[in-house]
Design an enzyme around this catalytic site. Structure first.
Site, PDB file in Angstrom:
ATOM      1  N   GLU A  21       5.027  -7.478  -1.083  1.00 43.82           N
ATOM      2  CA  GLU A  21       5.958  -6.615  -1.811  1.00 43.82           C
ATOM      3  C   GLU A  21       7.311  -6.453  -1.125  1.00 43.82           C
ATOM      4  OE1 GLU A  21       3.831  -3.721  -4.590  1.00 43.82           O
ATOM      5  OE2 GLU A  21       3.229  -3.105  -2.560  1.00 43.82           O
ATOM      6  N   HIS A  25       0.234   3.485  -8.174  1.00 41.67           N
ATOM      7  CA  HIS A  25       0.514   2.661  -7.012  1.00 41.67           C
ATOM      8  C   HIS A  25       0.962   3.492  -5.803  1.00 41.67           C
ATOM      9  CE1 HIS A  25       2.750  -1.237  -5.506  1.00 41.67           C
ATOM     10  NE2 HIS A  25       2.255  -0.534  -4.524  1.00 41.67           N
ATOM     11  N   HIS A  43       1.498   4.796  -0.111  1.00 39.49           N
ATOM     12  CA  HIS A  43       0.460   5.157  -1.097  1.00 39.49           C
ATOM     13  C   HIS A  43      -0.067   6.574  -0.855  1.00 39.49           C
ATOM     14  CE1 HIS A  43      -0.785   0.575  -1.067  1.00 39.49           C
ATOM     15  NE2 HIS A  43       0.388   0.765  -1.630  1.00 39.49           N
ATOM     16  N   HIS A  73       7.811   2.348   1.778  1.00 37.27           N
ATOM     17  CA  HIS A  73       6.894   2.259   0.630  1.00 37.27           C
ATOM     18  C   HIS A  73       5.521   2.751   1.063  1.00 37.27           C
ATOM     19  CE1 HIS A  73       4.536   0.992  -2.705  1.00 37.27           C
ATOM     20  NE2 HIS A  73       3.888   0.073  -2.008  1.00 37.27           N
TER      21      HIS A  73
END
Lengths: 236, 236, 236, 236
Positions: free
Chosen positions: B77, B165, B98, B96
């Site tokens: 990603e 996500h 989760h 980024h």
């Protein structure tokens, strides 16, 4: 060791204890009034509480002016401490925290109430300080004596909630202010769970129960304080 | 140590800090733009963030092509990072994650809003990136430049939620991106609790409060960053 | 080190990893099928998973009879493993857990569904095994081959919930069974939070998203496994 | 080591185990009846459980008078232990805790019920001791034999909840009392989550399931106890 030395060591320990208990993280602070001069208090320079040592402590007057020409940057919100000491002569220690279980109560109409005996000190009420009422839109910080005085005025009991910000507890000793900061956090968690189970039908302590319980708790407050000092107080 | 060396050390530290704060686990990543070349950024090779060292860092162009013939497998990603840097010249660092408190907000119509002053950066909105809108059914990963560009387009403020996500935060420095990643996580927990207590009647920061608070927070951001580096940054 | 040696080391590591991740506590277990003999599997003797070493492993046939005259007490519920291996030739590893976020789902009509991409393996359904249906009132344990076979019959996908008891995950490798046990736990937490925020209006992965995501996850499964081995696998 | 020595070592270990498991913090206690004299029991002097050593243990008669001229301050609530031992000859160990997941149940009409097999001992009911009924407003502590006897009368099964205070568990051994204290805490968490998911439609163990399960659990109780001793029992 002089009594003052011992008190300042306790203030350092309290910084680490409050971090260890999850009451403070990178922000928040605890102060103690000077035992011999009611118009002075001790507070760390601007620093994460977990890192505070004896060398980081500064002395302030009740207008929150730093003493002794100390030029190291102070906490922006030192006025919380100075104004509460000015308003409440019996208060010897003040904690300011952003603890996650407590903040939500200050943002709703759900009052924080004593749900078990360890937090019976909440009986004196948990008023919510709404900065916006008197000062309009601000950055939410208590940045000057006027704002500190408004908060101190609202601090009529052991605890004051600050909407969208956190809360403060006061005590007659460092141990009491820490005890209250911790059990405010615990009470918030218990009450959140109880409301999820029982909605409006939750049984809280009666005023008389809370009063009797608070007196009683004073006699055992040394026990957790001793434990917390042993566990967290000396950690680097 | 050169400024670049120091920056890359901070990037390594940030990987460990984000793990220590529970923002990242085995997945998620953080990057920093090259300080001297706006068309390059640094990101670890595909590796659990907790294990990242200086040797694991790779250099990418904004199309997320690895530079210098480095053949070690990259994160699938990486396009998140490249496209945000391409779209937002002022952004210097991207996270980024989760994190468990945040993901649920991206799956409901409940908007994530700033509930306390530490997360006032949420004032710029928390749009939800719904991959399905433009790309139909996918494996949910941002796997190419087109998907990265669509996400970047949605990233108009400090935070973007990704349905089913996770989320991303951006910052003008590594410390700011990390600060925002952490306090997005905290805000989600506080807001979840407040909604359980007060339903729709929760008081959030006003737009003006949030704006003033965000400016103010910039002046104290170094404090938690220093703490986090001391606590987590150097751990093996 | 032979491949079998390495596999058994991984089985020991998996016991500690699952404890470290909060999937197992004093109870629960993980097994692996013999790589060369599909009619045999390995499982610790009755022991808290955190304490398991190579010496504690026992060999069983698919009727869950211990081999080699090993007389040390086995887990009462070894039949879970034997019957799943008998029914599902492709399964190479089985985890049985009581993890706190998952058990509640098995006691209500709220189905556990894939809410984010890491737990897309839930797409094959999370049937609830209700022991009472076929066996009436029992002590809730899977104590014999008949009960194990009934559970195995219900285990049509990656996960089976056991009402009032816990859940099992299966995998094509130890790493996959562990990955699924962990992300079942995470998904349950995310879904609980999302339902509290959005009630029935929660967006789950579509069937196609989940299918694509599961394929994709296989390619990155080694990353958390490597991390977990480094963090928990070798702890005493 | 004599059986008595070994028992008292287990009592010390249990203090640390209960702290390690989050059942006790700075408050709460565990006692054991004297194996040779049914009219005596052992309990630490007033001390945080985590700090208890062999030297801190005191001997009491069933009226909770300290023996052997020991003048160190006792727990204020020792009467809980003495009166339960007086009323329940089969009980050999008593735990008193304020665990956060359990307290809320005692403040609502939501009964605590066995939701999974590990806490099947809850089948004998979880009556709520409401101090106010017989004693009016108090400080909530069980401070004398009359209050202890009223609590003991309510303690008809394995667990009694104390409104606004905590709970007690009893057992035929130290390991059983500890096991029950821990799994009462776990059950409360599971039940809270299940109610949030399913409201009134949660499936609990049937009476027969719980009875069979409780018998069965006795055979495996040594496993977590062994683990807990290894993990927490010897920590300083």
């Amino acid at each position: 060791m002089s009594p003052l030395d011992s008190l300042l060591d306790d203030l350092v320990a309290a910084n680490r204890i409050l971090t260890g208990l999850g009451v403070l993280d990178g922000f928040g602070h605890i102060s103690v009034r000077h035992p011999d001069r009611a118009d002075r208090y001790f507070l760390s320079r601007s620093l994460a509480p977990e890192l505070v040592t004896r060398e980081d402590l500064q002395t302030y007057d009740l207008a929150s002016n730093v003493q002794d020409g100390d030029t190291r940057p102070p906490y922006l919100e030192r006025f919380i401490h100075g104004e509460i000491y000015a308003k409440r002569p019996e208060v010897q220690s003040v904690v300011h925290s952003h603890a996650a279980t407590v903040v939500p109560f200050g943002t709703t109409k759900q009052p924080l109430r004593p749900i078990f005996h360890m937090s019976s000190f909440l009986r004196t009420g948990t008023p919510v300080f709404e900065m916006r009422e008197r000062f309009g839109n601000t950055d939410m910080l208590v940045r000057n004596n006027a704002q500190g005085a408004a908060l101190a005025e609202k601090t009529t009991g052991a605890v004051v909630l600050m909407r969208g910000h956190g809360y403060c507890t006061v005590g007659g000793t460092i141990a009491e202010a820490v005890f209250r900061a911790y059990y405010t956090q615990v009470n918030a968690e218990l009450q959140q769970r109880a409301i999820a189970l029982g909605g409006d039908e939750v049984t809280y302590l009666t005023e008389e129960e809370a009063k009797l319980s608070e007196e009683s708790n004073r006699s055992v407050m040394a026990r957790p304080w001793g434990l917390w000092k042993a566990k967290f107080g000396l950690k680097q």
